[in-house]
Motif scaffolding. Structure first.
Motif, PDB file in Angstrom:
ATOM      1  N   UNK A   1       8.604   9.089  88.314  1.00  0.00           N
ATOM      2  CA  UNK A   1       9.587   9.768  87.957  1.00  0.00           C
ATOM      3  C   UNK A   1      10.980   8.640  87.562  1.00  0.00           C
ATOM      4  N   UNK A   2      11.419   8.307  86.458  1.00  0.00           N
ATOM      5  CA  UNK A   2      12.560   7.548  86.594  1.00  0.00           C
ATOM      6  C   UNK A   2      13.460   7.961  87.375  1.00  0.00           C
ATOM      7  N   UNK A   3      14.214   9.142  87.423  1.00  0.00           N
ATOM      8  CA  UNK A   3      15.023   9.923  88.093  1.00  0.00           C
ATOM      9  C   UNK A   3      14.742   9.921  89.192  1.00  0.00           C
ATOM     10  N   UNK A   4      14.451   9.506  90.809  1.00  0.00           N
ATOM     11  CA  UNK A   4      14.325  10.533  91.766  1.00  0.00           C
ATOM     12  C   UNK A   4      14.038  11.457  92.087  1.00  0.00           C
TER      13      UNK A   4
ATOM     14  N   UNK B   1      12.860  21.869  86.358  1.00  0.00           N
ATOM     15  CA  UNK B   1      12.105  20.810  85.432  1.00  0.00           C
ATOM     16  C   UNK B   1      12.742  20.338  84.548  1.00  0.00           C
ATOM     17  N   UNK B   2      13.705  20.056  83.859  1.00  0.00           N
ATOM     18  CA  UNK B   2      14.296  19.189  83.046  1.00  0.00           C
ATOM     19  C   UNK B   2      14.523  17.530  84.344  1.00  0.00           C
ATOM     20  N   UNK B   3      13.815  17.797  85.233  1.00  0.00           N
ATOM     21  CA  UNK B   3      13.703  16.267  85.752  1.00  0.00           C
ATOM     22  C   UNK B   3      12.342  16.076  85.960  1.00  0.00           C
ATOM     23  N   UNK B   4      12.286  17.411  86.598  1.00  0.00           N
ATOM     24  CA  UNK B   4      10.551  16.954  87.426  1.00  0.00           C
ATOM     25  C   UNK B   4       9.152  17.284  86.558  1.00  0.00           C
ATOM     26  N   UNK B   5       9.335  17.660  85.250  1.00  0.00           N
ATOM     27  CA  UNK B   5       9.068  17.590  84.022  1.00  0.00           C
ATOM     28  C   UNK B   5       8.773  17.162  83.123  1.00  0.00           C
TER      29      UNK B   5
ATOM     30  N   UNK C   1       9.505  10.394  82.435  1.00  0.00           N
ATOM     31  CA  UNK C   1       8.779   9.689  83.798  1.00  0.00           C
ATOM     32  C   UNK C   1       8.537   8.579  82.840  1.00  0.00           C
ATOM     33  N   UNK C   2       7.709   7.677  84.016  1.00  0.00           N
ATOM     34  CA  UNK C   2       7.396   6.073  82.961  1.00  0.00           C
ATOM     35  C   UNK C   2       6.250   6.114  83.991  1.00  0.00           C
ATOM     36  N   UNK C   3       5.002   5.336  83.162  1.00  0.00           N
ATOM     37  CA  UNK C   3       3.010   4.887  83.322  1.00  0.00           C
ATOM     38  C   UNK C   3       3.696   4.165  84.087  1.00  0.00           C
TER      39      UNK C   3
END
Length: 96
Positions: free
Chosen positions: A42-45, A54-58, A63-65
């Motif tokens: 997650x780019x935003x911790x 969910x607008x943050x977590x999902x 996201x970043x691989x």
């Protein structure tokens, strides 16, 4: 390791579906070094304040691989291994 407040989220079907879809869309290639990505970062911790948003977590745009080494660099700001070494998916120390 997930913080106590995040353990249930990281075991949820919603996160599993989001993580798996995102990682597949990036072909499991680390977005920083081009190695094998094993972690959907997650780019935003994730915090107690945003864990249920969910607008943050999902959100795929947050996201970043990442491979284990790049993820360690993100969180620890230094490598836990000597240059040229890394851990494989089984936790074995290998040469890059």
């Amino acid at each position: 390791m997930a913080k106590d407040y995040a353990k249930a989220f990281y075991k949820s079907k919603a996160w599993e579906k989001c993580r798996n879809g995102y990682m597949q869309s990036r072909h499991y290639v680390c977005e920083r070094c081009g190695g094998v990505a094993t972690i959907c970062h997650h780019k935003v911790y994730i915090t107690p304040e945003n864990i249920n948003d969910p607008s943050v977590t999902l959100n795929w745009s947050l996201c970043e691989a990442l491979c284990q080494t790049c993820h360690n660099m993100e969180h620890h700001k230094s490598s836990i291994t000597r240059a040229g070494l890394a851990f494989d998916n089984n936790g074995n120390l290998i040469q890059k």
